[in-house]
Design an enzyme around this catalytic site. Structure first.
Site: not given
Ligand code: FPP
Length: 248
Positions: A32, A130, A70, A66, A36, A187, A193, A19-21
């Protein structure tokens, strides 16, 4: 490190809610999608680290049921990032023994992504190290409902009888049927959560949370999480402590 890291007691199965991208991107004035992208780059590094220390399964939440809610541009950005990583896995994790698998309901995914998923799964299926299990179109409740439907079908067709339905049998119908339950669920980004991630499988998992945003989550942070895990006592509802070294 608060505790000593014991390489012989590394959890065999780890789940991560990355979480947190979005916040990472906003703080840096990035789109955004670039948040990611930074998250995907971090995932590669964390997977390589897991492989080095002997983790056998790393299950990551990359796109939930869910997440379809977006904005379209973000969903499309995430999808093209996924397709790029899955198609070009060799340039990211080639030369390692890492296997890639996808869990979840990908029926609504673009055919190009489905093709990229089949390609990477096939290319890595014989790898012995892995297993990185990428949860896509994944939701724990949806997984349980779909398992239930498959069981009902099998009962109707006489494949199994209702008395065969045990917890172990039920688990066989989940997307994770051959993936051990996570010993440790992490997380990032300060949220406390599960958000529908591995809700059946994490009944006895240890949880670890950090304020760090996913693209900032370093190998040292994972090592700290594992140290904390190793210092915990797991009793699975009994009175006796069970060794934290998870099953092979
Ligand atoms: C939640 O952060 C993250 C996601 C919804 C996407 C996670 C995906 C990746 C890390 C990329 C995966 C890539 C591969 C190749 C498997 P958020 O967007 O909800 O962050 P925020 O809560 O700060 O808005």
């Amino acid at each position: 490190m608060k505790y000593k890291f014991d390489i012989n007691k590394v959890p065999k199965s780890i789940g991560i809610i990355m979480d947190g991208n979005g916040r990472y991107a906003t703080m840096r004035g990035l789109s955004r999608k670039n948040g990611h992208k930074a998250g995907a780059e971090r995932l590669v590094k964390i997977a390589e680290y897991c492989e080095r220390i002997g983790v056998k399964n790393l299950t990551v939440y990359a796109f939930s049921t869910e997440n379809w809610k977006r904005p379209k541009t973000e969903v499309m950005g995430l999808m093209s990032l996924l397709a790029n990583y899955l198609k070009n896995w060799e340039s990211y994790i080639g030369g390692t023994e890492i296997r890639i698998r996808v869990i979840g309901d990908i029926s609504d995914f673009d055919p190009a992504i489905k093709a990229a998923i089949s390609y990477v799964e096939k290319m890595t299926e014989k790898k012995k190290g892995l297993s990185v299990n990428i949860a896509l179109g994944y939701g724990g409740r949806n997984e349980i409902v779909s398992a239930t439907k498959k069981i009902v079908e099998d009962v109707k067709n006489g494949v199994i009888s209702p008395k065969d339905i045990t917890e172990d049998k039920f688990s066989e119908y989940l997307y994770t049927n051959d993936i051990p339950d996570p010993d440790l669920v992490i997380r990032t980004a300060g949220e406390l959560r599960l958000s529908n991630f591995l809700i059946w499988q994490s009944s006895y998992s240890e949880f670890w949370f950090t304020e760090k945003l996913w693209p900032e989550f370093m190998e040292e942070d994972l090592q700290q999480a594992i140290c904390d895990f190793q210092a915990r006592k797991r009793k699975y509802g009994g009175l006796l402590e069970v060794d934290n070294k998870a099953e092979e």
